[in-house]
Design a protein around this motif. Structure first.
Motif, mmCIF file in Angstrom:
data_model
loop_
_atom_site.group_PDB
_atom_site.id
_atom_site.type_symbol
_atom_site.label_atom_id
_atom_site.label_comp_id
_atom_site.label_asym_id
_atom_site.label_seq_id
_atom_site.Cartn_x
_atom_site.Cartn_y
_atom_site.Cartn_z
ATOM 1 N N LEU A 137 0.836 -1.201 0.000
ATOM 2 C CA LEU A 137 0.000 0.000 0.000
ATOM 3 C C LEU A 137 0.871 1.251 0.000
ATOM 4 N N ALA A 138 1.954 1.217 0.793
ATOM 5 C CA ALA A 138 2.872 2.352 0.831
ATOM 6 C C ALA A 138 3.587 2.525 -0.514
ATOM 7 N N ARG A 139 3.919 1.415 -1.142
ATOM 8 C CA ARG A 139 4.568 1.467 -2.455
ATOM 9 C C ARG A 139 3.671 2.135 -3.489
ATOM 10 N N ALA A 196 10.081 7.295 1.531
ATOM 11 C CA ALA A 196 10.820 6.846 2.722
ATOM 12 C C ALA A 196 9.995 5.836 3.516
ATOM 13 N N ARG A 197 8.699 6.045 3.586
ATOM 14 C CA ARG A 197 7.828 5.112 4.310
ATOM 15 C C ARG A 197 7.798 3.758 3.609
ATOM 16 N N TYR A 198 7.692 3.795 2.299
ATOM 17 C CA TYR A 198 7.723 2.547 1.536
ATOM 18 C C TYR A 198 9.022 1.796 1.776
ATOM 19 N N LEU A 199 10.136 2.494 1.739
ATOM 20 C CA LEU A 199 11.433 1.852 1.937
ATOM 21 C C LEU A 199 11.569 1.267 3.338
ATOM 22 N N SER A 200 10.996 1.939 4.313
ATOM 23 C CA SER A 200 11.088 1.437 5.684
ATOM 24 C C SER A 200 10.253 0.182 5.900
ATOM 25 N N LEU A 201 9.208 0.002 5.099
ATOM 26 C CA LEU A 201 8.308 -1.142 5.251
ATOM 27 C C LEU A 201 8.654 -2.290 4.306
ATOM 28 N N CYS A 202 9.365 -1.996 3.223
ATOM 29 C CA CYS A 202 9.649 -3.018 2.201
ATOM 30 C C CYS A 202 10.457 -4.166 2.805
ATOM 31 N N PRO A 203 9.974 -5.402 2.675
ATOM 32 C CA PRO A 203 10.674 -6.538 3.279
ATOM 33 C C PRO A 203 11.844 -7.058 2.446
ATOM 34 N N TRP A 204 12.011 -6.527 1.253
ATOM 35 C CA TRP A 204 13.058 -7.007 0.349
ATOM 36 C C TRP A 204 14.293 -6.115 0.429
ATOM 37 N N THR A 205 15.456 -6.714 0.221
ATOM 38 C CA THR A 205 16.692 -5.946 0.092
ATOM 39 C C THR A 205 16.785 -5.435 -1.337
ATOM 40 N N LEU A 206 16.889 -4.126 -1.482
ATOM 41 C CA LEU A 206 16.887 -3.524 -2.815
ATOM 42 C C LEU A 206 18.314 -3.165 -3.219
ATOM 43 N N PRO A 207 18.877 -3.840 -4.223
ATOM 44 C CA PRO A 207 20.223 -3.496 -4.700
ATOM 45 C C PRO A 207 20.270 -2.050 -5.183
ATOM 46 N N ALA A 208 21.409 -1.402 -4.971
ATOM 47 C CA ALA A 208 21.546 0.010 -5.330
ATOM 48 C C ALA A 208 21.219 0.264 -6.796
#
Length: 301
Positions: A137-139, A196-208
């Motif tokens: 939802l945040a995404r 920032a909220r989406y990133l804080s909740l995302c359960p996946w590691t996002l490569p740079a």
């Protein structure tokens, strides 16, 4: 020869894959028409001998098949491009195109949303009762925030890399638009916070160097997922069918213009190559003012 033309469009002119596919389809339809029209497969000599009447017959046949004016314009544009390619290669001049007048397409105004409706589509709180995970939802809220808050196309928003996420001290995002044209767009604080909220909740590691926005299984996010999410939210909020992700980009331009935004600046923010493309939003704003006048002025009734 058609392959060389397609390669030239993709390489030198950086035409999108969608347009390339459409042009290839259009050329195939035209060559098929010539085959039936003349009773034999067309060759270079036949192409050089094309007359305006042949082109008009082709366009008439497409119109009879239900093709609209905008599609006819695209078809004619693609065929002219192919004819110019033949000329550049020294394979002859197809003069018929220069004497044919293009069909006129009705000018449709972009469907902008009222500011309250646009905010509702973007606001994560509007998704109360949605059973999907909070990070999704945040995404969705962050993606739509970029469309309405920065005027991005959905493809541009989904092309952003994790390392380029506009959060913290980074308040500008750089994207490549149509034709590979690169532009930098400021990102306002509410959109930064949504990302920032989406990133804080995302359960996946996002490569740079990977995508900023990902799907439920960790892969690249499809535009279709966002379109479906908006369709569901549209029904929940009672918004019209015109409330689409792309309508948020139109709303961005229309609302900026309505608040006194400079047309040239809006052109740069949207990444329009021509100011005439941006000027269509002045018609929307004028229509809004006229509607308000008719509804409020005592002499307008």
């Amino acid at each position: 020869m058609a392959r060389e033309w397609s390669a030239e469009l993709a390489g030198e002119r950086r035409v999108s894959r969608h347009t390339l596919d459409a042009y290839a389809r259009d050329l195939g339809q035209f060559l098929g028409f010539l085959r039936e029209h003349h009773g034999e497969p067309p060759n270079l000599a036949a192409l050089r001998a094309i007359k305006p009447t042949d082109l008009r017959s082709f366009l008439a046949s497409r119109r009879a098949a239900g093709t609209g004016s905008r599609s006819l314009l695209r078809q004619l544009s693609g065929l002219r491009s192919f004819a110019r390619h033949l000329e550049r290669k020294g394979l002859g001049e197809v003069a018929a195109f220069s004497s044919l007048r293009s069909p006129k397409a009705p000018r449709r105004l972009p469907k902008a949303l009222p500011a309250q409706s646009a905010r509702a589509l973007v606001d994560v709180d509007s998704r109360a009762g949605d059973t999907r995970p909070d990070w999704i939802l945040a995404r969705d809220s962050a993606v739509l925030g970029l469309l309405y808050g920065a005027g991005l196309r959905i493809s541009e928003a989904l092309s952003i890399k994790r390392q380029d996420a506009p959060t913290g001290e980074t308040d500008i995002v750089t994207v490549a638009g149509k034709g590979g044209k690169v532009r930098s767009v400021p990102v306002i604080a509410p959109v930064q916070r949504a990302i920032a909220r989406y990133l804080s909740l995302c359960p996946w590691t996002l490569p740079a160097n990977g995508p900023l926005f990902i799907g439920a299984k960790g892969g690249a996010l499809s535009p279709r997922i966002i379109q479906l999410a908006v369709a569901e939210l549209r029904g929940a909020l009672g918004l019209p069918e015109t409330a689409t992700p792309h309508a948020l980009r139109h709303s961005f331009a229309t609302h900026l213009l309505g608040k006194g935004g400079d047309l040239r600046t809006i052109q740069e923010l949207l990444g329009h190559a021509s100011l005439s493309t941006t000027q269509i939003y002045t018609a929307i704003d004028s229509a809004r003012l006229l509607e308000a006048y008719r509804g409020a002025h005592p002499r307008a009734r």
